[in-house]
Design a protein around this motif. Structure first.
Motif, PDB file in Angstrom:
ATOM      1  N   UNK A  71       0.822  -1.213   0.000  1.00 22.08           N
ATOM      2  CA  UNK A  71       0.000   0.000   0.000  1.00 22.08           C
ATOM      3  C   UNK A  71       0.853   1.259   0.000  1.00 22.08           C
ATOM      4  N   UNK A  72       2.082   1.147   0.523  1.00 19.95           N
ATOM      5  CA  UNK A  72       2.950   2.329   0.597  1.00 19.95           C
ATOM      6  C   UNK A  72       4.210   2.182  -0.255  1.00 19.95           C
ATOM      7  N   UNK A  73       4.474   0.973  -0.738  1.00 17.36           N
ATOM      8  CA  UNK A  73       5.735   0.717  -1.451  1.00 17.36           C
ATOM      9  C   UNK A  73       5.513  -0.407  -2.459  1.00 17.36           C
ATOM     10  N   UNK A  74       5.540  -0.073  -3.734  1.00  9.56           N
ATOM     11  CA  UNK A  74       5.291  -1.071  -4.774  1.00  9.56           C
ATOM     12  C   UNK A  74       6.567  -1.727  -5.291  1.00  9.56           C
ATOM     13  N   UNK A  75       7.733  -1.234  -4.873  1.00 12.64           N
ATOM     14  CA  UNK A  75       8.973  -1.651  -5.522  1.00 12.64           C
ATOM     15  C   UNK A  75       9.880  -2.565  -4.705  1.00 12.64           C
ATOM     16  N   UNK A  76       9.852  -2.464  -3.377  1.00 14.86           N
ATOM     17  CA  UNK A  76      10.774  -3.273  -2.577  1.00 14.86           C
ATOM     18  C   UNK A  76      10.546  -4.761  -2.831  1.00 14.86           C
ATOM     19  N   UNK A  77      11.584  -5.511  -3.229  1.00 18.94           N
ATOM     20  CA  UNK A  77      11.422  -6.944  -3.504  1.00 18.94           C
ATOM     21  C   UNK A  77      11.016  -7.721  -2.253  1.00 18.94           C
ATOM     22  N   UNK A  78      10.091  -8.668  -2.424  1.00 13.35           N
ATOM     23  CA  UNK A  78       9.597  -9.473  -1.306  1.00 13.35           C
ATOM     24  C   UNK A  78       9.585 -10.944  -1.708  1.00 13.35           C
ATOM     25  N   UNK A  79      10.110 -11.783  -0.818  1.00 11.50           N
ATOM     26  CA  UNK A  79      10.053 -13.234  -0.993  1.00 11.50           C
ATOM     27  C   UNK A  79       9.266 -13.818   0.168  1.00 11.50           C
TER      28      UNK A  79
END
Length: 232
Positions: A71-79
């Motif tokens: 909702x606040x960050x669309x770019x940080x990679x998440x696994x």
């Protein structure tokens, strides 16, 4: 050199400890949270480069946490780290996360997934800032795995070869002193060590023949220079 910061959100203490120790040993800065609520707080306060998030957790589950992050960050990679095997869970997870790995997983697989994701997602971070990974023309040199990979060839390296190539890679397109390299890797710049080093230089040059934009050249009277991305 700034370390890449990873947020690890995992409620299993033993697994969290092992993963944290392994990633720190490989040069990452790890921020650990034991549940989803802590994960959200630490995400806001630490601003990690990437996140590793368990799904089944107390306080706030992984799906809810990742939705809040997106909702606040669309770019940080998440696994996602998940023990859930259903296709519906995988599809739901990939709506928000970039990748997932199923428990139990090998630490080697986790490292590779993190590195691959960072290479795709952080193009502005120099390749050498990914711990132990160097991009040399069409080659990928993985120091920790002692491997030099090219589309046409995968070469396993000895520890000595890997140590030498790491020194050259860290100083790519700059002169690396022969004397300093001998003293650092062999402990002495005597004639026997010097001849031994010449053998390893020949081996490295042979390994690098598949890409003419990568050359290990002599710098007369000084040492060597690993020249990258300069076509002949």
């Amino acid at each position: 050199m700034q370390k890449i910061k990873l947020l690890l959100v995992e409620d299993e203490p033993i697994l969290a400890s092992v993963v944290k120790e392994t990633l720190e040993h490989n040069g990452f800065d790890i921020v650990h949270a034991a549940d989803g609520r802590q994960g959200w707080e630490k995400y806001l306060s630490h601003q990690p480069h990437a996140c590793l998030i368990d799904i089944m957790m107390p306080e706030k589950d992984g799906f809810s946490l990742v939705k809040d992050i997106r909702d606040v960050d669309e770019k940080t990679p998440i696994i996602f780290l998940t023990g859930k095997l259903g296709n519906a869970d995988v599809i739901r997870g990939l709506e928000y996360a970039d990748d997932y790995i199923k428990k139990p997983f090998s630490l080697e697989e986790l490292m590779l997934r993190i590195k691959n994701l960072l290479k795709r997602s952080l193009p502005l971070v120099p390749q050498r800032n990914i711990p132990g990974i160097f991009s040399l023309g069409k080659y990928i040199f993985d120091y920790n795995r002692q491997e030099l990979k090219h589309p046409k060839d995968n070469q396993s390296l000895s520890l000595r070869e890997a140590d030498m190539l790491r020194m050259f890679s860290e100083n790519a397109n700059k002169t690396t002193s022969r004397k300093i390299m001998l003293e650092k890797l062999w402990g002495d710049d005597n004639i026997d060590n010097s001849r031994n080093m010449d053998v390893y230089i020949s081996k490295l040059r042979k390994y690098l023949l598949y890409d003419t934009t990568v050359r290990l050249i002599n710098v007369r009277g000084l040492g060597y220079r690993l020249v990258c991305n300069e076509p002949l």
